[in-house]
Design an enzyme around this catalytic site. Structure first.
Site, PDB file in Angstrom:
ATOM      1  N   ALA A  62       4.126   5.103   0.504  1.00  0.00           N
ATOM      2  CA  ALA A  62       5.322   5.105   0.216  1.00  0.00           C
ATOM      3  C   ALA A  62       5.730   5.958  -0.500  1.00  0.00           C
ATOM      4  O   ALA A  62       4.726   6.597  -1.388  1.00  0.00           O
ATOM      5  CB  ALA A  62       5.840   3.815  -0.433  1.00  0.00           C
ATOM      6  N   GLY A 107       0.843   2.696   1.766  1.00  0.00           N
ATOM      7  CA  GLY A 107       1.585   2.139   3.039  1.00  0.00           C
ATOM      8  C   GLY A 107       1.053   2.831   4.375  1.00  0.00           C
ATOM      9  O   GLY A 107       1.308   2.193   5.349  1.00  0.00           O
ATOM     10  N   GLU A 110      -1.699   0.699   5.204  1.00  0.00           N
ATOM     11  CA  GLU A 110      -1.090  -0.540   5.843  1.00  0.00           C
ATOM     12  C   GLU A 110      -0.428  -0.442   7.001  1.00  0.00           C
ATOM     13  O   GLU A 110      -0.406  -1.300   8.128  1.00  0.00           O
ATOM     14  CB  GLU A 110       0.045  -1.119   4.773  1.00  0.00           C
ATOM     15  CG  GLU A 110      -0.791  -1.578   3.510  1.00  0.00           C
ATOM     16  CD  GLU A 110       0.148  -1.507   2.174  1.00  0.00           C
ATOM     17  OE1 GLU A 110       0.814  -0.744   1.980  1.00  0.00           O
ATOM     18  OE2 GLU A 110       0.336  -2.532   1.806  1.00  0.00           O
ATOM     19  N   GLU A 130      -2.501   1.903  -4.854  1.00  0.00           N
ATOM     20  CA  GLU A 130      -1.270   1.394  -5.449  1.00  0.00           C
ATOM     21  C   GLU A 130      -1.523   1.119  -7.020  1.00  0.00           C
ATOM     22  O   GLU A 130      -0.895   1.378  -8.052  1.00  0.00           O
ATOM     23  CB  GLU A 130      -0.631   0.333  -4.708  1.00  0.00           C
ATOM     24  CG  GLU A 130       0.137   0.470  -3.562  1.00  0.00           C
ATOM     25  CD  GLU A 130      -0.796   0.538  -2.212  1.00  0.00           C
ATOM     26  OE1 GLU A 130      -1.944   0.487  -2.721  1.00  0.00           O
ATOM     27  OE2 GLU A 130      -0.261   0.683  -1.224  1.00  0.00           O
TER      28      GLU A 130
END
Ligand code: DAK
Length: 256
Positions: A62, A107, A110, A130
């Site tokens: 992200a 992300g 993910e 993260e």
């Protein structure tokens, strides 16, 4: 535009295209991704989707700049929007192959995990960094990762934020195959075309059986398999597939 879509011979290639930020995901990109997923789902000419990235990244996570000053409410909205978008990809009726060409962090790992099949270039790098940013994985990483690689390895990745090369990702079961960077797209397109040449409904129901069956105990899951087996036989696909084999010709699929 952050998302490019091209299609040829029943296969669409969706490319995340924001190379100046290593394809980091922001709200506009997620909105385009959602639109493109809907477009692919609604296009009967597309049988298989391949997802990849431009440049040296698949998706480097992200957008950190975007998240830096989030309030708690904004963080929740962003997480829900992101989870829902990744969920749209995972719930697609058509098979999705992630062609992981480079950095797939946060992300990015993910989103790759929400695809059905992951093929990594030998330049790919995976990780859930993260925690290094003082946050937790928010696009499903804490849930899909342990389901794919087991809780021990998932916790190692989620607690350390370490990077893992393609070979390490292969050894832990995160990716199906590692190929050279030069071969990545040809390998994925060839696999996509082999899938696209099979019975359309049979492929779709195979995906449904695996995805839904995993949420059930074995007895119920086997019942689901029998029910879906019956569904295929309510169409002309098995007759055409078996007939083509016996007549030594290529099948001509009509059902969708
Ligand atoms: N966001 C924004 N910009 C990024 C970025 C990112 N994730 N990754 C790279 N960039 C930008 C860099 O800032 C740089 O921009 P300029 O300085 O040129 O303007 C450009 O891309 C090139 O990056 P580098 O210069 O750093 O390139 P290197 O080859 O040296 O390094 C790298 C590549 C991938 C190792 C490095 O860029 C890196 O570590 N990037 C950050 C990777 C990362 O930490 N990703 C995880 C992001 S966190 C949640 C919802 C969602 C999430 C979490 C919670 N909830 C709300 C609960 C998801 C979180 C994440 O994904």
């Amino acid at each position: 535009m952050y998302v490019d879509l091209r299609k040829e011979d029943g296969v669409a290639v969706l490319t995340i295209d924001r190379p100046e930020a290593l394809n980091a995901m922001n709200v506009d990109m997620l909105a385009e991704l959602r639109e493109t997923i809907e477009q692919v789902e609604g296009d009967d000419d597309i049988l298989v989707l391949v997802v990849t990235g431009t440049g040296k990244a698949f998706i480097a996570g992200a957008d950190i700049a975007h998240m830096k000053d989030f309030s708690s409410r904004q963080a929740k909205e962003w997480s829900e929007y992101g989870q829902d978008t990744v969920g749209m990809l995972e719930k697609m009726k058509k098979p999705v192959i992630a062609a992981v060409n480079g950095y797939a962090l946060g992300g990015g790992t993910e989103l790759a995990m929400a695809c059905d099949i992951r093929v990594a270039s030998d330049k790919a790098v995976f990780g859930q960094p993260e925690v290094k940013l003082g946050m937790i994985a928010g696009f499903g990483g804490t849930q899909r990762l342990p389901r794919l690689v087991g809780p021990g390895k998932a916790k190692e990745m989620l607690f350390t934020g370490d990077h893992y090369d393609a070979q390490a990702a292969y050894e832990m079961g995160l990716v199906n195959k590692v190929v050279s960077a030069d071969e990545l797209m040809d390998y994925c397109l060839d696999m996509a075309k082999r899938i696209a040449s099979c019975g359309k409904l049979a492929v779709r129901l195979s995906k449904e059986a695996v995805d839904h069956g995993q949420e059930m105990d074995l007895e119920k899951a086997l019942h689901l398999e029998s029910s879906l087996y019956a569904v295929v036989f309510s169409t002309d696909e098995p007759c055409e597939g078996c007939g083509a084999f016996l007549e030594k010709r290529e099948p001509k699929w009509t059902s969708s």
